[in-house]
Write an enzyme that holds these catalytic residues in place. Structure first.
Site, PDB file in Angstrom:
ATOM      1  N   LEU A 236       0.818  -1.218   0.000  1.00  0.00           N
ATOM      2  CA  LEU A 236       0.000   0.000   0.000  1.00  0.00           C
ATOM      3  C   LEU A 236       0.850   1.266   0.000  1.00  0.00           C
ATOM      4  CD1 LEU A 236      -2.727  -1.030   2.607  1.00  0.00           C
ATOM      5  CD2 LEU A 236      -2.843  -1.178   0.114  1.00  0.00           C
ATOM      6  N   GLY A 237       2.027   1.195   0.599  1.00  0.00           N
ATOM      7  CA  GLY A 237       2.874   2.380   0.661  1.00  0.00           C
ATOM      8  C   GLY A 237       4.182   2.092   1.361  1.00  0.00           C
TER       9      GLY A 237
ATOM     10  N   GLY B 133       9.652   6.321   5.244  1.00  0.00           N
ATOM     11  CA  GLY B 133      11.045   6.347   5.650  1.00  0.00           C
ATOM     12  C   GLY B 133      11.415   5.269   6.645  1.00  0.00           C
TER      13      GLY B 133
ATOM     14  N   SER C  56       7.023  -0.092   5.778  1.00  0.00           N
ATOM     15  CA  SER C  56       6.172  -0.359   4.617  1.00  0.00           C
ATOM     16  C   SER C  56       4.816  -0.828   5.121  1.00  0.00           C
ATOM     17  CB  SER C  56       6.788  -1.436   3.726  1.00  0.00           C
ATOM     18  OG  SER C  56       8.076  -1.047   3.292  1.00  0.00           O
TER      19      SER C  56
ATOM     20  N   LYS D 151       1.828  -2.890   9.086  1.00  0.00           N
ATOM     21  CA  LYS D 151       2.900  -1.890   8.985  1.00  0.00           C
ATOM     22  C   LYS D 151       4.175  -2.559   9.474  1.00  0.00           C
ATOM     23  CE  LYS D 151       4.021   2.891  10.204  1.00  0.00           C
ATOM     24  NZ  LYS D 151       3.535   4.120  10.883  1.00  0.00           N
TER      25      LYS D 151
ATOM     26  N   ASP E  90       3.340  15.267  13.921  1.00  0.00           N
ATOM     27  CA  ASP E  90       3.621  15.104  12.488  1.00  0.00           C
ATOM     28  C   ASP E  90       2.323  15.142  11.676  1.00  0.00           C
ATOM     29  OD1 ASP E  90       5.387  14.932  10.382  1.00  0.00           O
ATOM     30  OD2 ASP E  90       5.524  12.751  10.420  1.00  0.00           O
TER      31      ASP E  90
END
Length: 202
Positions: free
Chosen positions: A28-29, A32, A35, A50, A145
């Site tokens: 999915l993405g 830094g 993943s 994740k 963030d």
């Protein structure tokens, strides 16, 4: 944006099974530090995984901060904070989080595609975002963030705030350590930092 090398390493994991339970179906993405994959449990349940990058998994501070994300997000107990359902470590030593699987897009993706956000929709997103930030602050948690990449909009137009990995806890909370980062150490994304955060002034 993640490097091509990181993306290729992440893609190589597709199809593997973690702890004889979770099969990584699609990527999915890539960020830094980790993943994110869509995954299927052996019982058929779907979730997002994740997975910490292997080169960071050898650093205890990174692993602790990564796993801490789940405890912080769940402590807020707000529907707009993505729920973390489990955490574990792979056979080869990579920490991972099991999260609710979302369908939709991040605001960063929408901005990259230059798709305009209607004013009323933008106001609704802002209101929802402020609600979850307020709920976090009530629990003495500061996200640190907030940026388009960490604001997810589901297909039902529900806002979800992602990535509490560098959140600051301003007072002792049972089960959580208040000081997970060094005092004066700037963390976050420079383009979206408030001035006091960029200067490390808490």
């Amino acid at each position: 944006m993640a490097s091509a090398q990181l993306v290729e390493k992440a893609k190589a994991r597709i199809g593997t099974v973690l702890r004889d339970k979770w099969r990584l179906d699609t990527l999915l993405g890539v960020g830094g530090s980790a993943s994110v994959y869509a995954a299927t449990h052996r019982n058929g349940k779907r979730a997002a995984i994740k997975l910490l990058h292997p080169e960071l998994a050898v650093e205890k501070d990174f692993v602790d901060r990564f796993l801490r994300e789940g405890y912080v997000a769940n402590k807020i107990d707000h529907p707009a904070a993505v729920q973390i359902q489990d955490d574990d470590v792979t056979e080869d030593g990579n920490a991972y989080l099991v999260m609710e699987l979302l369908e939709g897009y991040t605001l960063e993706r929408r901005l990259r595609k230059k798709i305009a956000v209607p004013i009323l929709e933008a106001l609704k997103f802002t209101e929802d975002l402020l609600e979850v930030i307020a709920a976090a602050h009530e629990k003495k948690i500061i996200h640190r963030d907030i940026k388009p990449a960490n604001i997810f909009v589901t297909k039902q137009k529900v806002v979800k705030v992602l990535d509490f990995g560098i959140a600051r806890i301003t007072e002792a909370i049972p089960g959580l350590q208040p000081g997970a980062t060094q005092m004066g150490m700037p963390l976050g994304t420079p383009a979206f930092m408030p001035p006091e955060q960029a200067r490390g002034r808490w």
